[in-house]
Motif scaffolding. Sequence first.
Motif, short mmCIF file in Angstrom:
data_model
loop_
_atom_site.label_atom_id
_atom_site.label_comp_id
_atom_site.label_asym_id
_atom_site.label_seq_id
_atom_site.Cartn_x
_atom_site.Cartn_y
_atom_site.Cartn_z
N TYR A 118 10.00 -16.22 -0.99
CA TYR A 118 8.32 -15.71 -1.94
C TYR A 118 8.36 -14.37 -2.63
CZ TYR A 118 7.79 -11.36 1.81
OH TYR A 118 8.49 -10.64 2.74
N ALA A 162 0.81 -18.36 -0.85
CA ALA A 162 0.99 -17.02 -1.42
C ALA A 162 -0.33 -17.01 -1.87
CB ALA A 162 1.52 -16.69 -2.27
N GLY A 168 -1.74 -11.57 1.26
CA GLY A 168 -0.16 -12.41 2.55
C GLY A 168 0.64 -13.51 1.72
N ILE A 169 1.48 -13.83 2.59
CA ILE A 169 2.47 -15.20 2.73
C ILE A 169 1.41 -15.53 4.38
CG2 ILE A 169 4.43 -15.95 2.88
CD1 ILE A 169 3.42 -15.21 0.31
N SER A 184 6.27 -11.21 -4.41
CA SER A 184 5.01 -10.65 -4.03
C SER A 184 4.49 -9.47 -5.49
CB SER A 184 5.16 -10.03 -2.61
OG SER A 184 6.38 -8.96 -2.86
N PHE A 200 3.45 -11.47 6.00
CA PHE A 200 3.54 -10.59 4.81
C PHE A 200 2.39 -9.99 4.76
CE2 PHE A 200 3.96 -9.21 0.49
CZ PHE A 200 4.49 -8.00 0.36
N ASP A 213 3.28 -5.03 -5.63
CA ASP A 213 2.54 -3.53 -4.86
C ASP A 213 2.79 -3.14 -5.91
OD1 ASP A 213 1.26 -2.11 -3.80
OD2 ASP A 213 3.01 -2.25 -2.07
N LYS A 216 -0.11 -14.78 9.35
CA LYS A 216 0.80 -14.07 8.44
C LYS A 216 2.03 -13.37 8.41
CE LYS A 216 -2.18 -11.58 6.19
NZ LYS A 216 -3.54 -10.09 5.89
N GLY A 249 1.25 -7.84 2.49
CA GLY A 249 0.64 -7.69 0.38
C GLY A 249 0.51 -8.55 -0.41
N GLN A 250 0.83 -8.71 -1.04
CA GLN A 250 -0.24 -9.86 -2.00
C GLN A 250 1.02 -10.29 -2.76
OE1 GLN A 250 -1.52 -8.13 -6.28
NE2 GLN A 250 -2.36 -9.92 -6.21
N GLY A 251 0.24 -11.59 -2.08
CA GLY A 251 1.61 -12.53 -2.21
C GLY A 251 1.23 -13.26 -3.55
N THR A 252 1.79 -13.95 -4.46
CA THR A 252 2.45 -14.35 -5.79
C THR A 252 2.64 -15.65 -5.67
OG1 THR A 252 4.24 -12.89 -6.87
CG2 THR A 252 2.29 -11.75 -6.80
#
Length: 289
Positions: free
Chosen positions: A215, A178, A182-183, A217, A197, A219, A195, A199-202
């Motif tokens: 996962y 992450a 992305g993921i 994320s 995903f 946003d 990739k 968006g921002q992965g967390t």
Amino acid sequence: MVRYILLTLCAFAAAAHAEVTLVHVHGLSYSGGGKRLMIPSHFGLAIYENSKWSKAPGPEHDYMGFSATASHIYSSGHPAQGSDLVNPFGLLRSKDGGKTWDKLALEGESDFHVMATSWNTNAIYVWNAQPNSRMKQTGLHYTLNEGFSWTRAAAKGVQENPYALAVHPDDAKTVALAAPGGIYVSNDSGEAFAKLFAGQGTAVFFDLDGMTLWYGSFDGQPYLAQVPAKGGAVRQLTLPPLTKDAVSFIAQNPARRNEYAIATFNRNVYLSKDAGRTWTAIAERGETK
């Protein structure tokens, strides 16, 4: 006298419970038998077992990169005050739930904040922040022999430092991460990532059946999702109310596979016993319940 002793023990237990505060949350793992949820929290290891919190026996180290397998715990980090261990740890292993630790590699050289283990194999992946005696470059590295030797992975397709890593429970070559972009998932030991995903992965976690990737994320608001490990339709899960927060760690109970735990950046911890449909708070902003 017996009543006095019982009252004293109860008071001691209550005090011990009250003292468990999650100063930080540096990981989230179940024990091999599924009886304990373990959370490294700057001053030692916090344990949630039988609906109660306690401190694990052993030194109150600042554990980083904390990860578990079916039989062992692995960690990096820094020694507790008064400890004779060298700072930083490099790579440590515990065979007894954190009571004692074996020094494996890179003692005094590296502190791995981002690390992951494979539940049923001996694969350990780290994201190395700076070169050391066994890793001449920064970036993704893995070991298959308890840290004796390391292999650098090119991590093609990933342009930033990740927040989290996950390794497939049965396939040492399958790893996910992450990152801000992305993921990502790799099936060739981290040489190249695709990739999943954008968006921002967390947070990222492989289900113990090996079939699903979880996962987190963010946003503008936090999300928790599942996707087939080999790619497919994304399934969004309902999160508990989170304000200016997001999922940072995900874990699954190996004995009761419908039980999951999540931790957040603001030190909230939640349990679900129905595979993520509903959640119960067991810690809020570091205060345990």
